[in-house]
Structures are given as structure tokens and as C-alpha cells.
Design a protein around this motif. Structure first.
Motif, PDB file in Angstrom:
ATOM      1  N   LEU A  18       0.500  -1.277  -0.531  1.00  0.00           N
ATOM      2  CA  LEU A  18      -0.015  -0.379  -0.496  1.00  0.00           C
ATOM      3  C   LEU A  18       0.846   1.321   0.293  1.00  0.00           C
ATOM      4  CD1 LEU A  18      -2.671  -0.855   2.824  1.00  0.00           C
ATOM      5  CD2 LEU A  18      -3.321  -0.631  -0.063  1.00  0.00           C
ATOM      6  N   LEU A  19       2.266   1.135   0.533  1.00  0.00           N
ATOM      7  CA  LEU A  19       2.858   2.529   0.699  1.00  0.00           C
ATOM      8  C   LEU A  19       4.052   2.655  -0.650  1.00  0.00           C
ATOM      9  CD1 LEU A  19       4.563   2.562   4.239  1.00  0.00           C
ATOM     10  CD2 LEU A  19       2.959   3.620   3.155  1.00  0.00           C
ATOM     11  N   ASP A  20       3.724   1.932  -1.307  1.00  0.00           N
ATOM     12  CA  ASP A  20       3.847   1.415  -2.637  1.00  0.00           C
ATOM     13  C   ASP A  20       2.908   2.192  -3.442  1.00  0.00           C
ATOM     14  OD1 ASP A  20       6.347   1.149  -4.107  1.00  0.00           O
ATOM     15  OD2 ASP A  20       4.852  -0.118  -5.243  1.00  0.00           O
ATOM     16  N   SER A  21       1.868   1.986  -2.744  1.00  0.00           N
ATOM     17  CA  SER A  21       0.990   2.717  -3.914  1.00  0.00           C
ATOM     18  C   SER A  21       0.132   3.995  -3.293  1.00  0.00           C
ATOM     19  CB  SER A  21      -0.563   1.624  -4.159  1.00  0.00           C
ATOM     20  OG  SER A  21       0.338   0.416  -4.870  1.00  0.00           O
ATOM     21  N   LEU A  22       0.096   4.298  -2.039  1.00  0.00           N
ATOM     22  CA  LEU A  22      -0.414   5.449  -1.890  1.00  0.00           C
ATOM     23  C   LEU A  22       0.351   5.575  -1.241  1.00  0.00           C
ATOM     24  CD1 LEU A  22      -4.215   3.581  -0.646  1.00  0.00           C
ATOM     25  CD2 LEU A  22      -3.584   4.771  -2.015  1.00  0.00           C
ATOM     26  N   GLU A  23      -0.112   7.565  -1.498  1.00  0.00           N
ATOM     27  CA  GLU A  23       0.343   8.638  -0.937  1.00  0.00           C
ATOM     28  C   GLU A  23       1.179   8.425   1.540  1.00  0.00           C
ATOM     29  OE1 GLU A  23       1.419  13.494  -0.083  1.00  0.00           O
ATOM     30  OE2 GLU A  23      -0.312  12.819  -1.411  1.00  0.00           O
TER      31      GLU A  23
END
Length: 350
Positions: free
Chosen positions: A208-213
Motif C-alpha cells: 500500500l505504501l508503494d501505491s498510496l501516499e
């Protein structure tokens, strides 16, 4: 005339046995490896090529053709993007449910039928019941512990009528592995797949941290409003979560809720806090396998894969329990059963 079956062959234990049983039952079987995801993540190389190699060896052993179908576009749009968007809005989705609806019993089924298949088959643990009146029902597997009807509730009757689930009739996973070994399929010792397949061992947080800020915010004690610590994004947390709060010692704490707009995570140290229990669950995006909602009444409900079947009253979009039950994370599935029959279900709302 021999019925033609396109069998999804993933390279795993269950689909290998499904294909073998179909061959033994006299079907004309074509194996299909669905390449749904091939992207590597930091620290995790996607194993799709290795899984394909295992599927190829199984197909050679069984003497059946194997085709490779590229389903990545559909998978990304309807499963991966769905997951990321749901988390961004404070929900905890179940990607396997959507994958079954849109890819395995959507794209795969549609293309197989277009190419002349009479049926598709997978290695799912479930059973298809075909009745004399022409209706088709989904039943829980013989192995209740491995039963996967929780993930199949969005597959409609029309699709199930063209589906075979051979492994659902096998007693347990140990028997599945033994039967694979007896047939020389070479996959009987592979570990069970666990978690979200495209995330792998890196974990949902890293994905998720690779996809969302990343958004720093407060961790707040639910009872008092006191700020206990900081987090990297409220979307990273789910109701009931205990690990990963990083509050620097002290008692174990549990997430009771998140506010992704204010970017706040609410926690409690009370394992029996009323904020972690409910008597009613509101549902949305409901689907019923028959196409028609069941009558108001009492049914069995499962809110987690392999979770306990509990009796509840279904009344429209609400499930009501006689006793308080652990809250279910918004975005998860609540699946409704009448005895062994899976009727359908809905998505848990906030």
C-alpha cells in the motif's frame, strides 16, 4: 459426446488434482494457466514463471494440452485497483472474492465457453449441486476447514451451472496431497498459498505504501481522546488489528476504527471493549447466487474465511445477531448460508 472442460491450472496442489480427476472421469480436458500478475515488488520477485513451470509439468504428466492466457489487464482493473481504492477509502477488501467473480468465473469462463468448452473447472474447495428442477446451487466443501465458498459468493447460478469443482468432494487436504502423490503429479509437497497472492511476503503495508501516499497522523485512545502515537496513514489499519501500531510498549491495543479523511486511527487497550463488538451488520453491494434475495429469516452467516458459522436474522440489508459478535472490518464479506447451501452475501459497511 465427451464433454470438453477447460481447467484452471495454477501450478498448485488443488488445481493439479482437479485436472487429474477430470481426466480420470473421462472429460476432454484442456489446462489453462491464467497469468494474472507478473509484477515484481521491492524484495519480492513474482513467482508466476515458477508456478507456470509446475503447471506445465502437471499437464505433461496428465497428457493434456496447456494454454497460457494473459488476464493481467482484467486482474489489475478489477482486483488490484479495487483493493487499493478500497483501502484508500478506509475499507479492508477481500481481493479473492473479486478475482473469482471477474477473472476466474468471468474472463476465464467467458473465453472458455467461446472456445467451445462445456464446462470450466478449478481447484476450489466447494461443491456444485445440480437439481432435477434445473437449478444449480453452491454447497460447502466436504472439508469444512478448507471450504472456499466464502470466496465464491459473488459467482452467479448461470456461471456455476457451467462449473466443475472436483476437489470439493475430497475429505481433507491431507487426502488431496496423498492423491497427488499417488498420481505422480510432483506438487504434493508445495505449501498452501496464504494471504494476498500478488503481495507475497512483502505484506500489505509495504504494497500500500508503494501505491498510496504516506500520510502521518495520530493514533488516538478511543475512550479518552488522548494521542498515544503517530502512524503513516490511517488506510494502513483495519478494525481489530493489534500488530503494527508501534506505540512503544505498554498494554496491547486494538484498532476500533479509522477516519481516513481526518487521518486518525482509534485504539483501545480493552480486549472486551464494546467498540469491538456489535449485534448488527449493515451490508451493501449484495449478490445472491440465484439472482433473488432470500426471504427475511434466520440463516447461518460467516464473516471470515474458516470463521465460525453463526446464526443471524437477515432482514433486507441488515444482519442481526442474538448475542454480540466481534466487529467485522468494513469492506469484508458477510456470506449467508441455508444449511450447506451458500446463498450469497454482501459487503460489510462502516
Amino acid at each position: 459426446m465427451v464433454a470438453k472442460v477447460y481447467c484452471g491450472l495454477s501450478g498448485g496442489v488443488d488445481s493439479a488434482l482437479a485436472a487429474a480427476l477430470l481426466v480420470e472421469q473421462g472429460y476432454d480436458v484442456t489446462a489453462v494457466y491464467m497469468r494474472n500478475w507478473s509484477r515484481d515488488l521491492p524484495g519480492f520477485k513474482c513467482p508466476w514463471a515458477r508456478e507456470l513451470a509446475d503447471a506445465e509439468r502437471v499437464a505433461v504428466t496428465l497428457g493434456i494440452d496447456l494454454e497460457v492466457w494473459d488476464c493481467e489487464a482484467e486482474y489489475k482493473a478489477t482486483v488490484v485497483d479495487y483493493l487499493v481504492d478500497a483501502y484508500a477509502h478506509g475499507y479492508t477488501p477481500n481481493p479473492d472474492v473479486m478475482c473469482n467473480q471477474t477473472v476466474k468465473f468471468g474472463t476465464f469462463l467467458d473465453r472458455a465457453l467461446a472456445e467451445g468448452a462445456d464446462f470450466v473447472a478449478t481447484g476450489h474447495y466447494g461443491r456444485v449441486e445440480r437439481c432435477a428442477d434445473g437449478r444449480t446451487h453452491l454447497l460447502r466443501a466436504l472439508d469444512e476447514h478448507k471450504d472456499q465458498t466464502y470466496f465464491l459468493w459473488r459467482v452467479g447460478e448461470e456461471a456455476l451451472a457451467r462449473t466443475l469443482l472436483p476437489v470439493g468432494e475430497v475429505r481433507d487436504k491431507a487426502e488431496v496431497r496423498r492423491m497427488c502423490a499417488e498420481r505422480g503429479l510432483g506438487v504434493e509437497n508445495k505449501p498452501d498459498s496464504d494471504g494476498i497472492c500478488f503481495v507475497g511476503p512483502v505484506g500489505i503495508r509495504t504494497f500500500l505504501l508503494d501505491s498510496l501516499e504516506r500520510r502521518a497522523g495520530d493514533v488516538v485512545e478511543w475512550e479518552t481522546g488522548r494521542v498515544l502515537g503517530r502512524h503513516d496513514g490511517a488506510f494502513l489499519f483495519t478494525v481489530g488489528q493489534r500488530r503494527g501500531l508501534d506505540l512503544g510498549g505498554g498494554p496491547a491495543r486494538y484498532v476500533v476504527g479509522t477516519d481516513v479523511e481526518k487521518n486518525v486511527v482509534y485504539v483501545t487497550a480493552d480486549h472486551d471493549s464494546p467498540a469491538l463488538f456489535c449485534r448488527e451488520i449493515a451490508l451493501d453491494d449484495m449478490r445472491w447466487i440465484s439472482g433473488e434475495p432470500p426471504a427475511v429469516g434466520r440463516y447461518l452467516v460467516r464473516t471470515r474465511h474458516t470463521g465460525e458459522l453463526r446464526e443471524a436474522e437477515l432482514d433486507g440489508c441488515a444482519l442481526r445477531f442474538e448475542e454480540p459478535v466481534r466487529r467485522v472490518a468494513p469492506g469484508q464479506s458477510a456470506v449467508v448460508y441455508d444449511g450447506l447451501r451458500c446463498l450469497g452475501g454482501g459487503i460489510v459497511q462502516k
